[in-house]
Motif scaffolding. Structure first.
Motif, mmCIF file in Angstrom:
data_model
loop_
_atom_site.group_PDB
_atom_site.id
_atom_site.type_symbol
_atom_site.label_atom_id
_atom_site.label_comp_id
_atom_site.label_asym_id
_atom_site.label_seq_id
_atom_site.Cartn_x
_atom_site.Cartn_y
_atom_site.Cartn_z
ATOM 1 N N ILE A 1 -3.952 -11.759 12.464
ATOM 2 C CA ILE A 1 -2.708 -11.286 11.855
ATOM 3 C C ILE A 1 -2.349 -9.895 12.361
ATOM 4 O O ILE A 1 -1.185 -9.597 12.622
ATOM 5 C CB ILE A 1 -2.839 -11.272 10.315
ATOM 6 N N ARG B 1 -1.450 -3.874 11.138
ATOM 7 C CA ARG B 1 -0.221 -3.427 10.478
ATOM 8 C C ARG B 1 0.279 -4.446 9.450
ATOM 9 O O ARG B 1 0.616 -4.093 8.318
ATOM 10 C CB ARG B 1 0.845 -3.165 11.538
ATOM 11 N N LYS B 2 0.325 -5.727 9.834
ATOM 12 C CA LYS B 2 0.843 -6.741 8.921
ATOM 13 C C LYS B 2 -0.038 -6.884 7.686
ATOM 14 O O LYS B 2 0.466 -7.050 6.568
ATOM 15 C CB LYS B 2 0.965 -8.087 9.644
ATOM 16 N N ILE B 3 -1.355 -6.834 7.896
ATOM 17 C CA ILE B 3 -2.255 -6.930 6.738
ATOM 18 C C ILE B 3 -1.997 -5.781 5.766
ATOM 19 O O ILE B 3 -1.973 -5.973 4.545
ATOM 20 C CB ILE B 3 -3.724 -6.933 7.202
ATOM 21 N N ILE C 1 0.836 -4.000 5.372
ATOM 22 C CA ILE C 1 2.155 -4.100 4.755
ATOM 23 C C ILE C 1 2.183 -5.188 3.682
ATOM 24 O O ILE C 1 2.863 -5.062 2.662
ATOM 25 C CB ILE C 1 3.227 -4.359 5.839
ATOM 26 N N TRP C 2 1.418 -6.257 3.900
ATOM 27 C CA TRP C 2 1.403 -7.357 2.931
ATOM 28 C C TRP C 2 0.469 -7.095 1.755
ATOM 29 O O TRP C 2 0.720 -7.580 0.640
ATOM 30 C CB TRP C 2 0.977 -8.659 3.615
ATOM 31 N N CYS D 1 2.627 3.530 5.865
ATOM 32 C CA CYS D 1 2.304 2.419 6.768
ATOM 33 C C CYS D 1 3.569 1.856 7.409
ATOM 34 O O CYS D 1 3.604 1.553 8.607
ATOM 35 C CB CYS D 1 1.568 1.307 6.018
ATOM 36 N N GLU E 1 0.653 -1.276 15.419
ATOM 37 C CA GLU E 1 -0.310 -2.367 15.584
ATOM 38 C C GLU E 1 -1.199 -2.097 16.789
ATOM 39 O O GLU E 1 -0.705 -1.789 17.872
ATOM 40 C CB GLU E 1 0.433 -3.704 15.782
ATOM 41 N N GLU F 1 4.071 -3.361 19.877
ATOM 42 C CA GLU F 1 4.472 -4.774 19.903
ATOM 43 C C GLU F 1 4.844 -5.208 21.316
ATOM 44 O O GLU F 1 4.578 -6.332 21.724
ATOM 45 C CB GLU F 1 5.639 -5.011 18.939
#
Length: 542
Positions: A360, A363-365, A367-368, A489, A495, A518
């Motif tokens: 994943i 960064r995404k982990i 933010i979620w 964040c 990322e 990215e």
């Protein structure tokens, strides 16, 4: 680097320096060709890497054990240290001494590991752990306990800084995040073990001495294992030991072709050559100034320190230090066992992060998962408000509180801890990948110091904060800090999953690199897809 040894090494190993200037120029220009950092089978983990990571992660186990074990010890010490019962101030001093020691240990560890190597510094941490554990087990005064907890803290700070750094430098690029999370799994596992030991000895007279003393066992085991572990390849190359570095890289990238491994070694040698030139031409103070004044290094430092501050200011470690005390006050008959549920949740959800952090992305982990922490803390704040209405907003030991609201507090804590363990408990420890090799030791030391400074602030003020603004206010305050961390964040955290340690530096050239990271990752994925298609085409023709 000594010129004679440099020339001798070049003569012994001319392959390393063949076209090394060209590769060095590519690294220096900031555009490392993707082909230089791709190896076949990079996504597959060998037994050698798992063995290295497992041994190094005993540091994480010690970190978790020695920070978690104090929760149960504080409620069972009784009058063994002089006073009939420890006061809140004495509990805060015992707890904060560990954090102060860790702050100082973390500050020195990264720089020390640049000089001595990663492995010897981990060995020093083990010796400190052993001395501190035995000292705690035999002490009879509050101040001797505080002194031994301070000593343990130094070991914790050194291990927390160097173990992730060592693991990162020994891990394949595509699995680097997952391997560092193994260390965090061991931290949470150590906390679970600590709570289990606390529960086992809580009814034994003087059982707290066993709780703190058993920490010497894994430290002694790791000190023995370290004899057989290799040094980081980057440190080997810095010392001109190219043959040992190549041998270790061959084991790390066991599925790659000899040519790909050689290319990995050359690329690494080029990056190290640049860092050595900088190191040899500058003093420590100049490199410290470099990390603060160079825009690329400064942005990396802001991200590293910001994430570590977020990890501590969210208030999580108050649960690790004081969960048994907290659950005892709200009416649970077996507070240590309830604390074990919380630490078990931390462990289980860290395993989830272990599986998905490289898939994943960091960064995404973050933010979620961060909003889940905010929700959990807000729910806990509301529950404490209604729970303590009849006692004027304060927790009064011995009061019969509503079991419903007490259960809601526990559920809120479990939800909060699950969200924390999925993201914030892991991601900040990827800090070593943010910095170039010439400032990596300094950068990780400053980031780790930020972590322990935040930990010290939270640990030393938690009980007082609960008294001053009530438990509902304290947990609401932590929720507000989590919201600020989440916004940080969103705005500043790029990322880094799938990028080599040398590539990560590129993303901070023109800002915090959220879009640039990215772009680099898209290029990497496209290159891998192209290489896969070419291999399949060649296989079909064959």
């Amino acid at each position: 680097m000594d010129n004679a040894s440099h020339s001798s090494e070049k003569a012994r190993d001319p392959q390393i320096f063949e076209d090394i200037d060209g590769i060095t120029a590519a690294v220096a220009s900031g555009e490392i060709p993707e082909a230089l950092v791709v190896a076949e089978g990079e996504e597959r983990t060998t037994w050698f890497v798992w063995l290295l990571v497992a041994c190094a992660s005993i540091s994480g186990l010690l970190f978790g054990y020695d920070t978690g074990v104090i929760s149960g010890a504080l409620v069972t010490i009784g009058g063994d240290l002089g006073p009939a019962e420890l006061s809140s101030g004495q509990k805060e001093l015992i707890t904060s001494a560990t954090t102060l020691g860790a702050l100082l240990g973390g500050l020195a560890a990264g720089v020390l590991s640049d000089v001595l190597g990663r492995r010897p510094v981990l060995g020093i941490a083990d010796i400190i752990f052993i001395g501190g554990a035995i000292g705690q087990a035999v002490c009879h005064t509050v101040w001797s306990m505080i002194g031994c907890r301070f000593l343990i803290g130094i070991g914790v700070g050194v291990a927390a800084c160097v173990a992730p750094l060592y693991i990162q430098e020994l891990s394949p690029t595509r699995l680097r995040g997952r391997m560092v999370v193994v260390n965090v799994v061991m931290i949470t596992g150590g906390q679970v073990v600590a709570y289990g030991i606390d529960a086992a000895f809580e009814n034994l007279h003087g059982g707290w001495r066993w709780m703190v003393g058993l920490g010497a066992v894994p430290a002694a085991a790791q000190a023995l294992f370290l004899v057989f572990l290799p040094e980081s390849p980057r440190i080997m190359i810095r010392r001109d030991n190219f043959e040992a570095a190549r041998e270790t890289m061959t084991k790390i990238y066991a599925y790659a072709t000899p040519e790909q491994v050689e290319l990995k070694v050359r690329t690494l040698a080029a990056a190290v050559k640049l860092s050595v030139e900088i190191t040899n031409s500058t003093t420590f103070l100049q490199r410290l100034r470099l990390i603060l004044t160079d825009p690329i290094n400064r942005r990396a430092l802001i991200v590293g320190c910001g994430m570590q501050a977020f990890q501590q200011l969210c208030g999580f470690n108050t649960l690790m230090y004081y969960s048994a005390t907290l659950f005892k006050e709200i009416g649970f008959d077996q507070p240590t066992a309830v604390g074990l549920i919380v630490s078990g949740t931390n462990f289980i959800f860290t395993l989830i992060a272990l599986k998905y952090i490289d898939i994943i992305g960091r960064r995404k982990i973050m933010i979620w998962s961060a909003p889940g922490m905010i929700i959990g803390l807000v729910l806990a704040s509301v529950a404490f408000h209604f729970l303590t209405k009849k006692t004027g907003g304060q927790l009064v030991d011995g009061t019969q509180y509503s079991t419903t609201w007490s259960a809601i507090v526990l559920v809120a804590m479990i939800f909060y801890v699950a969200s924390y363990a999925t993201g914030l408990g892991n991601v900040p420890w990827q800090q070593g990948e943010l910095f170039g090799l010439e400032v990596r030791g300094i950068g990780t030391s400053l980031a780790t110091t930020t972590n322990w400074a935040g930990n010290l602030l939270i640990g030393a003020t938690y009980l007082s904060l609960m008294d001053r603004i009530t438990p509902a206010g304290a947990f609401g305050f932590y929720a507000g800090l989590c919201l600020l961390g989440w916004l940080f964040c969103l705005c500043c955290f790029p990322e880094t999953a799938g990028l080599s340690l040398e590539e990560v530096r590129l993303i901070f050239r023109d800002g915090f690199g959220i879009k640039e990271s990215e772009r680099l990752r898209r290029e990497r994925r496209a290159l891998r897809a192209k290489e896969k298609a070419e291999r399949e085409s060649a296989s079909e023709k064959a």
